[in-house]
Design an enzyme around this catalytic site. Structure first.
Site, short mmCIF file in Angstrom:
data_model
loop_
_atom_site.label_atom_id
_atom_site.label_comp_id
_atom_site.label_asym_id
_atom_site.label_seq_id
_atom_site.Cartn_x
_atom_site.Cartn_y
_atom_site.Cartn_z
N SER A 1 4.22 -9.40 -2.77
CA SER A 1 4.74 -9.10 -1.35
C SER A 1 6.25 -9.70 -1.53
O SER A 1 7.17 -9.35 -2.37
CB SER A 1 4.10 -9.73 -0.24
OG SER A 1 4.25 -9.26 1.06
N ASP B 1 -2.41 -0.21 -0.08
CA ASP B 1 -1.23 -0.95 0.37
C ASP B 1 -0.28 0.01 1.15
O ASP B 1 0.32 0.89 0.55
CB ASP B 1 -0.56 -1.59 -0.65
CG ASP B 1 0.36 -2.62 -0.04
OD1 ASP B 1 0.90 -2.74 1.27
OD2 ASP B 1 0.89 -3.19 -0.85
N HIS C 1 -2.55 -4.34 1.68
CA HIS C 1 -1.60 -5.00 0.98
C HIS C 1 -2.05 -6.48 0.86
O HIS C 1 -1.76 -7.02 -0.36
CB HIS C 1 -0.40 -5.36 2.14
CG HIS C 1 0.55 -6.32 1.56
ND1 HIS C 1 1.49 -5.78 0.61
CD2 HIS C 1 1.20 -7.41 1.87
CE1 HIS C 1 2.47 -6.64 0.36
NE2 HIS C 1 2.11 -7.82 1.24
#
Lengths: 370, 370
Positions: A150, A315, A348
């Site tokens: 991320s 995601d 995610h």
């Protein structure tokens, strides 16, 4: 300066100044960090782990506030892809955050009071430059690898673009080279929720009551983007709380409501609202191509860094297409890059969860396979 | 009772009582509505148009607060698929809303003060039953069609399930037969944003300052779900406001931020925060299968209603899979159902925008083709 501290709860106060992308000279630069393992004599086994928006330096040690285990013990530890028995692992709290590194909650030496909103706006590259200063302080010239998911993946990309000679390998998981309009939109909702809380008080709340209600709403909105629609359905569906029927009221009837409320409230115990503003801003400003004349490949030309990108099929925050765009740019720049899309129902958040495939990919790429 | 009013700014005060799904008897039931065209002698040309969460009865007339044209003049008007020259069109403000129909902002006759949060929690079926009372009042036995998008589509489905003998045809656009965990999650964020605003004051704000900041945040979060990721990218991308560079501050740098802030603020001028709580609750409670023993097909068995379902390929709020599930249930129930997925870059909002394909589908289905 004395020898740099190693191990747990370390903190470096570096004179700087650090020239920020916004033009401000920041001095001193305080950096809170953890290390695991020992730097070898050749200095070739250092791995920098970069954390995500609400992460921190406690990647493989218990969190001092929540008491919970480190956020990536699935990746870092004995027998894991990153193993302190072999690797020297560094993880520092990013610039602008609230676990000891310089940010809005730390004291501005010029005033003796917390910076609040007078802290300068920072970028992902500023975070990376601060980490570079920390590595200088620790006597680490070149990293075996920089690894992150991320926002941590954005830092890994920015590391390779900013210090190409200092990074042998970069692992970029569930990430992107730029924030999309939808990414910005979700963050703007969170910022407005915080700023709408009267307790926010223009960011000046450190001697009063923090804007917990606004921060909780911000966290709830963001949390939805961390989970897949299918994952939410599997985990909660329309199941009710421990009641037999709907309440025909506004309590949390559905399990998903209760879960989100809990996520929001728990977050406010460990995170600073102003830090949330600053870090989301840094994320929204992130556009690695823009920093290189609008051409993403230019960020990586001539780099000797090897890259490994991983995305997850569910995601929707940073979908696979974003990773593919990075890989295309890397190939266009002549960089060595491998890429895999992994399947997971968890959206995610998958990069933080148990994923044997992810571990195999990272271990293999780092040459740390068993 | 005098003859029912027709035309603009109509309001019926019906004695009721209306027995709500939550068990409360509501009396009287005030319903604000608009009509267009004339009911024919046989009473066979009445079309009920149902509005979405933040819509209202001003489907084809100027909004009294904003002065803007009706929200579906692309669908209703001279030469449009629903034409007052041929059809008698009724659109009523739903139960629980804030444009004149009974809801938290109207006065509770028992106290002489606005209901606020003492208004009973309502369901989509309650909205439909109230509309049924209005049709009785207007002397309309059977509808030529009930037509709606989004929450309006849920009402159309609920109409066919609740009053199968009163609906010849139902048009269900960009809708679903139940709210998913993700749908509920987004609404819960909005509700928490409103309730976190100190001005909300437990819903008792009608003599004070309304919780505009909280309502604006709720609207912003919801608004993201109305647009597609691709649509946001096309419309805004990462374009900056009318500045040359980033401000390195917290003003709206990006166009998408400014747009969202405007959407949030403009909404608070025309909508009541408590009504937003009640209607989102009704949406989250909606599960047509659950009302029929857990089997969606059971909602439609024996119905003579013809159905037309339309979805949009970029709608991630109520994606095509939801419409397909309804169509499968309709077919399982032996009902006549047609279905088309239309292509649009605009996500859920597409049903409100210019769409010649949508108009052709609706006109053809209603037998109103030119």
């Amino acid at each position: 300066m004395s020898a740099p501290a190693l191990g747990q709860n370390c903190r470096a106060v570096l004179p700087g100044p650090l020239r920020l992308d916004g033009g401000v000279l920041l001095s001193p630069v305080e950096i809170a960090y953890e290390t695991y393992g020992t730097l070898n004599a050749e200095g070739t086994n250092a791995i920098l782990v970069c954390h995500a928006l609400t992460g921190d330096q406690y990647v493989a040690s218990n969190h001092p506030v929540t008491g919970k285990p480190g956020w990536w013990t699935r990746m870092i530890g004995p027998g894991k892809p990153i193993d302190p028995a072999r690797d020297f692992v560094i993880c520092s709290n990013v610039l602008g955050s609230c676990m000891g590194t310089s940010g809005p909650a730390t004291v501005n030496p010029a005033t003796g009071k917390p910076w609040g909103m007078s802290f300068p706006v920072i970028t992902i590259r500023d975070m990376v430059r601060a980490q570079g200063m920390l590595l200088d302080h620790l006597g680490i010239g070149r990293l075996k690898a920089v690894v992150g998911g991320s926002m941590g993946g954005m830092q890994a990309l920015s590391w390779a673009a900013t210090f190409p000679d200092r990074v042998a390998a970069a692992v970029v998981i569930a990430s992107t080279a730029r924030h999309s309009a939808q990414n910005i939109a979700f963050h703007e909702v969170g910022r407005q929720a915080i700023m709408a809380d009267p307790n926010w008080n223009g960011g000046d709340y450190y001697e009063g009551t923090p804007p917990a209600a606004g921060l909780a709403v911000a966290r709830m909105a963001a949390h939805i983007t961390y989970l897949s629609e299918a994952g939410l359905t599997e985990k909660f569906g329309r199941r009710l709380q421990a009641r037999e029927a709907k309440s025909f009221g506004f309590d949390a009837d559905f399990q998903v409501e209760s879960y989100l409320r809990h996520q929001g409230l728990a977050f406010t115990d460990r995170f600073d609202a102003n830090a949330y503003l600053y870090i989301t801003r840094a994320l929204d400003y992130f556009d690695l191509a823009e920093e290189h004349g609008g051409v993403l490949a230019n960020a990586f030309r001539g780099a000797a860094t090897r890259f490994c990108l991983v995305s997850f099929d569910t995601d929707w925050l940073y979908p696979t297409s974003e990773s593919r765009a990075v890989v295309q740019a890397l190939h266009a720049a002549g960089a060595a890059a491998s890429f895999v899309e992994l399947s997971s129902p968890f959206g995610h958040d998958a990069f933080l969860l148990d994923s044997p495939e992810l571990n195999r990919v990272v271990a293999g790429f780092l040459g740390n396979g068993r």
